[in-house]
Design a protein around this motif. Structure first.
Motif, PDB file in Angstrom:
ATOM      1  N   UNK A 187       0.875  -1.140   0.628  1.00  0.00           N
ATOM      2  CA  UNK A 187      -0.202  -0.656  -0.007  1.00  0.00           C
ATOM      3  C   UNK A 187       0.546   1.387   0.182  1.00  0.00           C
ATOM      4  N   UNK A 188       1.894   1.331   0.639  1.00  0.00           N
ATOM      5  CA  UNK A 188       2.870   2.940   0.618  1.00  0.00           C
ATOM      6  C   UNK A 188       3.065   2.893  -0.093  1.00  0.00           C
ATOM      7  N   UNK A 189       3.520   1.662  -1.321  1.00  0.00           N
ATOM      8  CA  UNK A 189       4.434   2.281  -2.557  1.00  0.00           C
ATOM      9  C   UNK A 189       2.871   1.718  -3.766  1.00  0.00           C
ATOM     10  N   UNK A 190       2.198   1.567  -3.218  1.00  0.00           N
ATOM     11  CA  UNK A 190       0.544   2.031  -4.555  1.00  0.00           C
ATOM     12  C   UNK A 190       0.931   3.637  -3.922  1.00  0.00           C
ATOM     13  N   UNK A 191       0.667   3.918  -2.967  1.00  0.00           N
ATOM     14  CA  UNK A 191       0.309   5.519  -2.519  1.00  0.00           C
ATOM     15  C   UNK A 191       2.389   6.794  -3.506  1.00  0.00           C
ATOM     16  N   UNK A 192       3.093   6.119  -3.447  1.00  0.00           N
ATOM     17  CA  UNK A 192       4.056   6.632  -4.223  1.00  0.00           C
ATOM     18  C   UNK A 192       3.277   6.778  -5.197  1.00  0.00           C
ATOM     19  N   UNK A 193       3.469   5.893  -6.051  1.00  0.00           N
ATOM     20  CA  UNK A 193       2.463   5.569  -7.427  1.00  0.00           C
ATOM     21  C   UNK A 193       2.289   6.428  -7.767  1.00  0.00           C
ATOM     22  N   UNK A 194       0.821   6.878  -7.334  1.00  0.00           N
ATOM     23  CA  UNK A 194      -0.409   7.679  -6.677  1.00  0.00           C
ATOM     24  C   UNK A 194       0.037   9.170  -6.357  1.00  0.00           C
ATOM     25  N   UNK A 195       0.928   9.450  -6.107  1.00  0.00           N
ATOM     26  CA  UNK A 195       0.722  10.863  -5.139  1.00  0.00           C
ATOM     27  C   UNK A 195       2.098  11.130  -6.864  1.00  0.00           C
ATOM     28  N   UNK A 196       2.349  10.276  -7.344  1.00  0.00           N
ATOM     29  CA  UNK A 196       3.197  11.363  -8.518  1.00  0.00           C
ATOM     30  C   UNK A 196       2.250  12.014  -9.527  1.00  0.00           C
ATOM     31  N   UNK A 197       0.763  11.555  -9.642  1.00  0.00           N
ATOM     32  CA  UNK A 197       0.247  11.732 -10.324  1.00  0.00           C
ATOM     33  C   UNK A 197      -0.863  12.759  -9.584  1.00  0.00           C
ATOM     34  N   UNK A 198      -0.614  13.672  -8.580  1.00  0.00           N
ATOM     35  CA  UNK A 198      -1.649  13.918  -8.416  1.00  0.00           C
ATOM     36  C   UNK A 198      -1.503  15.862  -8.423  1.00  0.00           C
ATOM     37  N   UNK A 199      -0.327  16.161  -9.471  1.00  0.00           N
ATOM     38  CA  UNK A 199       0.021  17.114  -9.503  1.00  0.00           C
ATOM     39  C   UNK A 199      -1.551  18.057 -11.058  1.00  0.00           C
ATOM     40  N   UNK A 200      -1.906  16.931 -11.574  1.00  0.00           N
ATOM     41  CA  UNK A 200      -2.922  17.583 -12.189  1.00  0.00           C
ATOM     42  C   UNK A 200      -4.723  17.730 -11.154  1.00  0.00           C
ATOM     43  N   UNK A 201      -4.279  17.277  -9.954  1.00  0.00           N
ATOM     44  CA  UNK A 201      -5.644  17.737  -9.572  1.00  0.00           C
ATOM     45  C   UNK A 201      -5.629  19.382  -9.091  1.00  0.00           C
ATOM     46  N   UNK A 202      -7.387  19.660  -9.498  1.00  0.00           N
ATOM     47  CA  UNK A 202      -7.790  20.954  -8.816  1.00  0.00           C
ATOM     48  C   UNK A 202      -7.678  21.731  -7.713  1.00  0.00           C
ATOM     49  N   UNK A 203      -7.515  20.247  -6.755  1.00  0.00           N
ATOM     50  CA  UNK A 203      -7.599  20.711  -5.045  1.00  0.00           C
ATOM     51  C   UNK A 203      -6.941  19.793  -4.601  1.00  0.00           C
ATOM     52  N   UNK A 204      -5.659  20.252  -2.866  1.00  0.00           N
ATOM     53  CA  UNK A 204      -4.907  19.428  -3.087  1.00  0.00           C
ATOM     54  C   UNK A 204      -5.134  19.658  -1.377  1.00  0.00           C
ATOM     55  N   UNK A 205      -6.655  18.451  -0.551  1.00  0.00           N
ATOM     56  CA  UNK A 205      -5.929  18.431   0.743  1.00  0.00           C
ATOM     57  C   UNK A 205      -4.901  17.434   1.887  1.00  0.00           C
ATOM     58  N   UNK A 206      -4.351  18.003   2.747  1.00  0.00           N
ATOM     59  CA  UNK A 206      -3.799  17.278   3.520  1.00  0.00           C
ATOM     60  C   UNK A 206      -4.296  16.928   5.090  1.00  0.00           C
ATOM     61  N   UNK A 207      -5.186  15.870   4.876  1.00  0.00           N
ATOM     62  CA  UNK A 207      -5.524  15.404   6.195  1.00  0.00           C
ATOM     63  C   UNK A 207      -4.682  14.748   7.495  1.00  0.00           C
ATOM     64  N   UNK A 208      -3.891  16.370   7.711  1.00  0.00           N
ATOM     65  CA  UNK A 208      -3.216  16.130   9.276  1.00  0.00           C
ATOM     66  C   UNK A 208      -4.582  16.326  10.473  1.00  0.00           C
ATOM     67  N   UNK A 209      -5.508  17.052  10.315  1.00  0.00           N
ATOM     68  CA  UNK A 209      -6.004  17.046  11.732  1.00  0.00           C
ATOM     69  C   UNK A 209      -8.015  16.674  10.820  1.00  0.00           C
ATOM     70  N   UNK A 210      -8.871  15.389  10.972  1.00  0.00           N
ATOM     71  CA  UNK A 210      -9.525  14.801  10.610  1.00  0.00           C
ATOM     72  C   UNK A 210     -10.232  16.814   9.867  1.00  0.00           C
ATOM     73  N   UNK A 211     -10.968  17.185  10.689  1.00  0.00           N
ATOM     74  CA  UNK A 211     -12.046  18.149  11.237  1.00  0.00           C
ATOM     75  C   UNK A 211     -11.708  19.169   9.618  1.00  0.00           C
ATOM     76  N   UNK A 212     -10.332  19.369  10.528  1.00  0.00           N
ATOM     77  CA  UNK A 212      -9.726  20.628   9.579  1.00  0.00           C
ATOM     78  C   UNK A 212      -9.839  20.109   7.685  1.00  0.00           C
ATOM     79  N   UNK A 213      -9.626  19.430   7.384  1.00  0.00           N
ATOM     80  CA  UNK A 213      -9.523  18.584   6.064  1.00  0.00           C
ATOM     81  C   UNK A 213     -11.142  18.484   5.928  1.00  0.00           C
ATOM     82  N   UNK A 214     -12.305  17.567   6.900  1.00  0.00           N
ATOM     83  CA  UNK A 214     -13.129  18.307   6.576  1.00  0.00           C
ATOM     84  C   UNK A 214     -13.790  19.983   6.188  1.00  0.00           C
ATOM     85  N   UNK A 215     -13.361  20.302   7.114  1.00  0.00           N
ATOM     86  CA  UNK A 215     -13.314  22.246   6.375  1.00  0.00           C
ATOM     87  C   UNK A 215     -13.490  22.456   4.788  1.00  0.00           C
TER      88      UNK A 215
END
Length: 208
Positions: A148-176
């Motif tokens: 799963x960590x290897x799959x996450x690395x591969x996916x993260x390399x594709x995240x650049x073309x998304x419209x929005x990035x949200x870091x889920x460090x704190x669940x309530x803040x990520x929800x907002x």
């Protein structure tokens, strides 16, 4: 005036909290609809054809895929899954928002088939935190965590073309942040194409 619907695509590595955040979004905003997907796997206990999935043969799926029937499709564990494009377009035209909880492969396809789709990527705060969350499930083997960590690395390399990035460090803040991203998307001119024209008509009438 009814606005057009939004195709909202949410992607994230396993263990990032995407499912929890998505459930909160659906609970607060009942406008979301789901297109019934097609699959080649066998129905599970309690599943009904035409309600949970459209169950079709691999041959029929491939014919539909090759004919451009799907907005996005993927092969998972030897079975095919796909979202009908025309049914999705109908929901959007009716003003319903359609939520896609898929991987980056499906998101890439939706960029082409539904150009106005809004793509959101949920990021883990760090590799170490993601590994800790995966281990905290107490359901993953060492081999599964590494995969799963290897799959996450591969996916993260594709995240650049998304419209929005949200870091889920704190669940309530990520929800907002997710809530704000969705609400901002509903205010886009793409969703309210007739609004300005209707408003300007008043000036045209008044000028006569």
């Amino acid at each position: 005036m009814q606005r057009s619907g939004i195709a909202l695509v949410i992607c994230a590595p396993s263990g990032t909290g995407k499912t929890t955040l998505t459930k909160r979004l659906i609970a607060e905003f009942p406008r979301f609809a789901f297109s019934i997907s097609c699959t080649t796997r066998a129905p599970r206990s309690g599943e009904v054809d035409g309600r949970d999935y459209n169950f079709i043969s691999p041959e029929e799926f491939k014919q539909r895929r090759d004919a451009g029937f799907f907005a996005e499709w993927a092969e998972v564990h030897g079975n095919y899954y796909g979202t009908p494009l025309e049914a999705t377009r109908v929901l959007l035209a009716q003003g319903r928002d359609v939520l896609f909880d898929i991987d980056v492969q499906g998101a890439s396809q939706l960029r082409r088939t539904i150009p106005g789709a809004r793509l959101i990527y949920i990021l883990p705060p760090s590799r170490a935190e993601l590994e800790s969350r995966l281990r905290g499930r107490n359901t993953e083997t060492e081999e599964s965590v590494a995969r799963r960590l290897q799959a996450a690395h591969i996916e993260l390399m594709q995240a650049r073309w998304f419209n929005v990035w949200i870091v889920n460090d704190n669940l309530d803040q990520a929800w907002e942040h997710l809530r704000a991203a969705y609400l901002a998307a509903t205010l886009s001119p793409d969703c309210q194409t007739d609004l300005l024209d209707e408003l300007l008509k008043e000036w045209s009438v008044g000028a006569k």
